[in-house]
Motif scaffolding. Structure first.
Motif, PDB file in Angstrom:
ATOM      1  N   LYS A  52       0.831  -1.246  -0.056  1.00 49.76           N
ATOM      2  CA  LYS A  52      -0.103   0.149  -0.137  1.00 49.76           C
ATOM      3  C   LYS A  52       0.944   1.224  -0.008  1.00 49.76           C
ATOM      4  O   LYS A  52       1.857   1.548   0.917  1.00 49.76           O
ATOM      5  CB  LYS A  52      -0.739  -0.046   1.182  1.00 49.76           C
ATOM      6  N   ILE A  53       0.676   1.957  -1.149  1.00 50.34           N
ATOM      7  CA  ILE A  53       1.515   3.005  -1.246  1.00 50.34           C
ATOM      8  C   ILE A  53       0.895   4.513  -1.015  1.00 50.34           C
ATOM      9  O   ILE A  53      -0.255   4.649  -1.599  1.00 50.34           O
ATOM     10  CB  ILE A  53       2.348   3.059  -2.715  1.00 50.34           C
ATOM     11  N   CYS A  54       1.684   5.386  -0.047  1.00 50.94           N
ATOM     12  CA  CYS A  54       0.735   6.399   0.006  1.00 50.94           C
ATOM     13  C   CYS A  54       1.488   7.803   0.139  1.00 50.94           C
ATOM     14  O   CYS A  54       2.813   7.687   0.211  1.00 50.94           O
ATOM     15  CB  CYS A  54       0.207   6.352   1.545  1.00 50.94           C
ATOM     16  N   ASP A  55       0.888   8.789  -0.121  1.00 54.38           N
ATOM     17  CA  ASP A  55       1.497  10.311  -0.131  1.00 54.38           C
ATOM     18  C   ASP A  55       0.569  11.113   0.448  1.00 54.38           C
ATOM     19  O   ASP A  55      -0.596  11.310  -0.042  1.00 54.38           O
ATOM     20  CB  ASP A  55       1.815  10.822  -1.716  1.00 54.38           C
ATOM     21  N   PRO A  56       0.910  11.662   1.737  1.00 53.24           N
ATOM     22  CA  PRO A  56      -0.194  12.365   2.448  1.00 53.24           C
ATOM     23  C   PRO A  56      -0.518  13.589   2.032  1.00 53.24           C
ATOM     24  O   PRO A  56      -1.292  14.349   2.659  1.00 53.24           O
ATOM     25  CB  PRO A  56       0.344  12.356   3.928  1.00 53.24           C
ATOM     26  N   ALA A  57       0.187  14.177   1.146  1.00 52.81           N
ATOM     27  CA  ALA A  57       0.247  15.380   0.556  1.00 52.81           C
ATOM     28  C   ALA A  57       0.405  15.532  -0.934  1.00 52.81           C
ATOM     29  O   ALA A  57       1.564  15.818  -1.466  1.00 52.81           O
ATOM     30  CB  ALA A  57       1.238  16.359   1.149  1.00 52.81           C
ATOM     31  N   CYS A  58      -0.343  14.901  -1.728  1.00 58.21           N
ATOM     32  CA  CYS A  58      -0.009  14.181  -2.907  1.00 58.21           C
ATOM     33  C   CYS A  58      -0.012  15.094  -4.118  1.00 58.21           C
ATOM     34  O   CYS A  58       0.440  14.838  -5.386  1.00 58.21           O
ATOM     35  CB  CYS A  58      -0.680  12.879  -3.351  1.00 58.21           C
ATOM     36  N   GLY A  59      -0.620  16.333  -4.134  1.00 61.23           N
ATOM     37  CA  GLY A  59      -0.730  17.251  -4.893  1.00 61.23           C
ATOM     38  C   GLY A  59      -1.215  16.693  -6.581  1.00 61.23           C
ATOM     39  O   GLY A  59      -2.303  15.904  -6.479  1.00 61.23           O
ATOM     40  N   THR A  60      -0.403  16.517  -7.566  1.00 60.32           N
ATOM     41  CA  THR A  60      -1.080  15.892  -8.742  1.00 60.32           C
ATOM     42  C   THR A  60      -0.713  14.552  -8.876  1.00 60.32           C
ATOM     43  O   THR A  60      -0.778  13.804  -9.897  1.00 60.32           O
ATOM     44  CB  THR A  60      -0.377  16.736 -10.063  1.00 60.32           C
ATOM     45  N   GLY A  61      -0.112  13.994  -7.544  1.00 61.57           N
ATOM     46  CA  GLY A  61       0.058  12.420  -7.874  1.00 61.57           C
ATOM     47  C   GLY A  61       1.259  11.896  -8.245  1.00 61.57           C
ATOM     48  O   GLY A  61       1.332  10.830  -8.707  1.00 61.57           O
ATOM     49  N   GLY A  62       2.254  12.539  -8.448  1.00 64.56           N
ATOM     50  CA  GLY A  62       3.452  12.265  -9.157  1.00 64.56           C
ATOM     51  C   GLY A  62       4.259  11.267  -8.376  1.00 64.56           C
ATOM     52  O   GLY A  62       4.829  10.214  -8.900  1.00 64.56           O
ATOM     53  N   PHE A  63       4.156  11.365  -6.976  1.00 66.59           N
ATOM     54  CA  PHE A  63       4.936  10.397  -6.422  1.00 66.59           C
ATOM     55  C   PHE A  63       4.271   8.829  -6.270  1.00 66.59           C
ATOM     56  O   PHE A  63       4.805   7.627  -6.430  1.00 66.59           O
ATOM     57  CB  PHE A  63       5.097  10.524  -4.868  1.00 66.59           C
ATOM     58  N   LEU A  64       2.712   8.922  -6.183  1.00 68.23           N
ATOM     59  CA  LEU A  64       2.028   7.678  -6.454  1.00 68.23           C
ATOM     60  C   LEU A  64       2.331   6.907  -7.883  1.00 68.23           C
ATOM     61  O   LEU A  64       2.494   5.765  -8.067  1.00 68.23           O
ATOM     62  CB  LEU A  64       0.591   8.140  -6.421  1.00 68.23           C
ATOM     63  N   LEU A  65       2.175   8.065  -8.730  1.00 65.11           N
ATOM     64  CA  LEU A  65       2.523   7.346 -10.247  1.00 65.11           C
ATOM     65  C   LEU A  65       4.056   6.811 -10.194  1.00 65.11           C
ATOM     66  O   LEU A  65       4.222   5.765 -10.919  1.00 65.11           O
ATOM     67  CB  LEU A  65       2.459   8.404 -11.122  1.00 65.11           C
ATOM     68  N   GLY A  66       5.015   7.403  -9.623  1.00 69.45           N
ATOM     69  CA  GLY A  66       6.336   6.990  -9.713  1.00 69.45           C
ATOM     70  C   GLY A  66       6.359   5.475  -8.918  1.00 69.45           C
ATOM     71  O   GLY A  66       7.097   4.902  -9.508  1.00 69.45           O
ATOM     72  N   MET A  81      -5.966  20.282  -7.185  1.00 72.55           N
ATOM     73  CA  MET A  81      -5.109  19.188  -7.050  1.00 72.55           C
ATOM     74  C   MET A  81      -5.546  17.702  -6.929  1.00 72.55           C
ATOM     75  O   MET A  81      -4.931  16.828  -7.746  1.00 72.55           O
ATOM     76  CB  MET A  81      -4.161  19.459  -5.773  1.00 72.55           C
ATOM     77  N   VAL A  82      -6.651  17.300  -6.121  1.00 73.10           N
ATOM     78  CA  VAL A  82      -7.444  16.109  -6.032  1.00 73.10           C
ATOM     79  C   VAL A  82      -7.478  15.777  -7.384  1.00 73.10           C
ATOM     80  O   VAL A  82      -7.370  14.592  -7.781  1.00 73.10           O
ATOM     81  CB  VAL A  82      -8.321  16.073  -4.981  1.00 73.10           C
ATOM     82  N   ARG A  83      -8.319  16.669  -8.044  1.00 70.52           N
ATOM     83  CA  ARG A  83      -9.022  16.084  -9.530  1.00 70.52           C
ATOM     84  C   ARG A  83      -7.725  16.194 -10.509  1.00 70.52           C
ATOM     85  O   ARG A  83      -7.902  15.082 -11.113  1.00 70.52           O
ATOM     86  CB  ARG A  83      -9.934  17.276  -9.946  1.00 70.52           C
TER      87      ARG A  83
END
Length: 568
Positions: free
Chosen positions: A226-240, A295-297
């Motif tokens: 389970k991969i998380c970013d608690p301040a994800c912005g445009t989701g770059g880290f999740l995509l990474g 940013m969520v959208r």
């Protein structure tokens, strides 16, 4: 990659120019509207492709554009105890009264309409259909609820649709030459995001893709994590994280032809070897939170553009009292905002650093969100490494004692230009003890330090790609083999420091505090020897010539100076 495709880059810049001249000058607003159009186009393309594939394989497939669509607000309320016959009768009645032919909602259908009709059709039918795409209960629909389509002029919509069609033609051409279409599409969207000129407000800075890839290599997420970013912005880290996992699966399956990118990393967005079960696991592995609805959208759209069907990105302040998740995630990758101070009255009571500084609160928060054995890679301002107040020391002690703080990697100040020149660092740590545990032994034994001097790009506002990878691949290689050189030699750009020494230094985690400064002895010629050389050069003599017989002019003055030096 996109920066090497001048034609594609030019078209994207044209799209920006059309929005600017069409009256939408706010970059975030423009990005949202472009994203909606890209989604409409891609939805049509994917649906047509799946129809062709279904015909080829004789597998059943129901098109999203088959039948009629009824807007949610015009649907009848169906009683819970209604029979299937009654439900079907209500649905049939709704479709007869209010149904829209789904075929007319296709990009390839409405893009043929005259300008005025196209704008009205997209505003009143296509966009509401897009918002309702995944059903009323989906996370995507929930966050699209308050979104609006605000392209104001028919001419702008026509020009935007035309340019996007041209962009997709170029993308298809590149795909025929070997690059995966999904990757190209992702590059296009990432380039759009990189153009957000207002980035940096509220402490938010878009993290460069090569730094995201570096973090993924260091924390190494696996399938099922389970991969998380608690301040994800445009989701770059999740995509990474997603791309790293998919790439590793592709490599293990023997996929050929994957070559390093311009930063030395091997990445792919999709892999033909993914089974439906594997894809289902990946689709439910990514979790992000942000306090900015836009940013969520954008984050949802970004991940969906890369083939992730239902990203779990939510509107949430993870520092607030209302956020109660604890010990949920295997991997956290983040670049939390450095906004200064948070409203003290809304800070979650589980934080014990006694501060209102966001960078420290996020570090505590990430510790709480990790499972035992979970690993985090976090970008922080370098002030977190050296701050002398009790709050700074509390957080660093927390990471050293309750976590295995494996690495601190300092980065040059230009990494986040042109948005900011702040000096930053990467911290890698694994949670060992929960906050309730009684520590029997501090979790960290040694910390690996690395001083990044170059990241493969110029450190000015232009951030031009340089030759080579900078220190990126050196960091990955030496981090993965760090235990082989666990010595006290600190002459290099990387070395180990024991936890005990760090404690003695007041929990200071700055590279320069432990770097061994080497002073090389420099020898200088005697003044008299320098004067002799000057005299011989002036007169055109050889080094072995005798100067005692020379008289007159500058030479005489130099001889007198020589005599004074000799006397002294």
């Amino acid at each position: 990659m996109l920066q090497h495709n001048a034609e594609l880059k030019s078209k994207i810049n044209q799209l920006w120019d059309k929005f600017w001249s069409g009256g939408i000058s706010n970059p975030l607003t423009a990005i949202e509207q472009m994203t909606y159009l890209l989604f409409m186009k891609r939805l049509d393309e994917l649906d047509l492709k799946k129809q062709v594939d279904a015909e080829w394989t004789n597998e059943p497939y129901k098109s999203k554009f088959e039948g009629k669509w009824v807007p949610p607000e015009l649907r009848s309320t169906i009683p819970e105890d209604a029979s299937e016959k009654e439900k079907n009768e209500l649905r049939t009645s709704d479709e007869a009264k209010h149904g829209v032919d789904r075929r007319s909602l296709r990009w390839s259908e409405f893009n043929k309409k005259p300008a005025e009709q196209m704008l009205q059709h997209v505003q009143t039918k296509v966009f509401p259909f897009l918002k309702d795409l995944n059903g009323t209960e989906s996370n995507f629909t929930h966050h699209m609820k308050n979104s609006v389509f605000i392209i104001p002029k028919p001419a702008l919509l026509v020009e935007a649709v035309k340019t996007i069609d041209e962009i997709f033609v170029i993308m298809e051409k590149d795909a025929e030459q070997g690059q995966n279409f999904q990757d190209i599409q992702g590059d296009v969207y990432e380039f759009l995001l990189s153009e957000i000129a207002s980035a940096g407000k509220n402490g938010q800075f878009r993290t460069p893709r090569h730094i995201i890839k570096l973090l993924a290599e260091l924390v190494q997420p696996q399938l099922g994590h389970k991969i998380c970013d608690p301040a994800c912005g445009t989701g770059g880290f999740l995509l990474g994280g997603y791309q790293y996992v998919v790439t590793q699966l592709a490599l293990k399956a023997g996929t050929k032809g994957l070559i390093p990118d311009e930063d030395g990393f091997i990445r792919t967005s999709v892999a033909s070897t993914l089974t439906p079960d594997t894809q289902a696991i990946l689709d439910t592995s990514l979790f992000g939170f942000d306090i900015d609805g836009t940013m969520v959208r954008l984050g949802l759209m970004n991940l969906m553009m890369h083939g992730i069907s239902e990203p779990q990105i939510d509107y949430q302040d993870t520092l607030s009292k209302s956020f109660e998740e604890e010990g949920q995630y295997d991997i956290i990758m983040a670049n939390p905002p450095f906004t200064g101070n948070i409203d003290k009255g809304d800070i979650n009571e589980r934080f014990h650093s006694g501060t209102t500084k966001s960078e420290l609160l996020f570090m505590e928060n990430i510790y709480h969100l990790l499972k035992k054995g979970g690993t985090a890679g976090v970008i922080i301002p370098q002030g977190v490494l050296t701050g002398s107040t009790a709050a700074f020391k509390y957080v660093r002690k927390l990471l050293l004692e309750r976590c295995n703080l494996t690495a601190v990697i300092t980065m040059p100040s230009g990494v986040f230009k042109p948005y900011a020149g702040v000096s930053t660092a990467i911290m890698i740590f694994t949670k060992v003890w929960s906050i309730e545990d009684k520590i029997t032994k501090p979790a960290t034994e040694n910390v690996w330090f690395y001083n990044m001097l170059q990241d493969g790009y110029s450190l000015d506002d232009k951030r031009t790609k340089s030759n080579g990878y900078g220190d990126l691949q050196d960091i990955v290689n030496n981090y993965n083999s760090r235990e082989e050189f666990e010595s006290l030699d600190r002459d290099n750009s990387y070395f180990y420091v024991s936890r005990e020494e760090i404690e003695e230094q007041g929990y200071d985690l700055s590279f320069n505090n432990y770097k061994k400064n080497i002073f090389n002895e420099v020898s200088y010629e005697k003044p008299i020897d320098i004067i002799n050389k000057l005299l011989k050069l002036e007169l055109g003599l050889t080094p072995n010539s005798d100067l005692s017989v020379i008289q007159g002019g500058l030479v005489k003055d130099l001889l007198e100076l020589k005599g004074m030096i000799c006397d002294k």
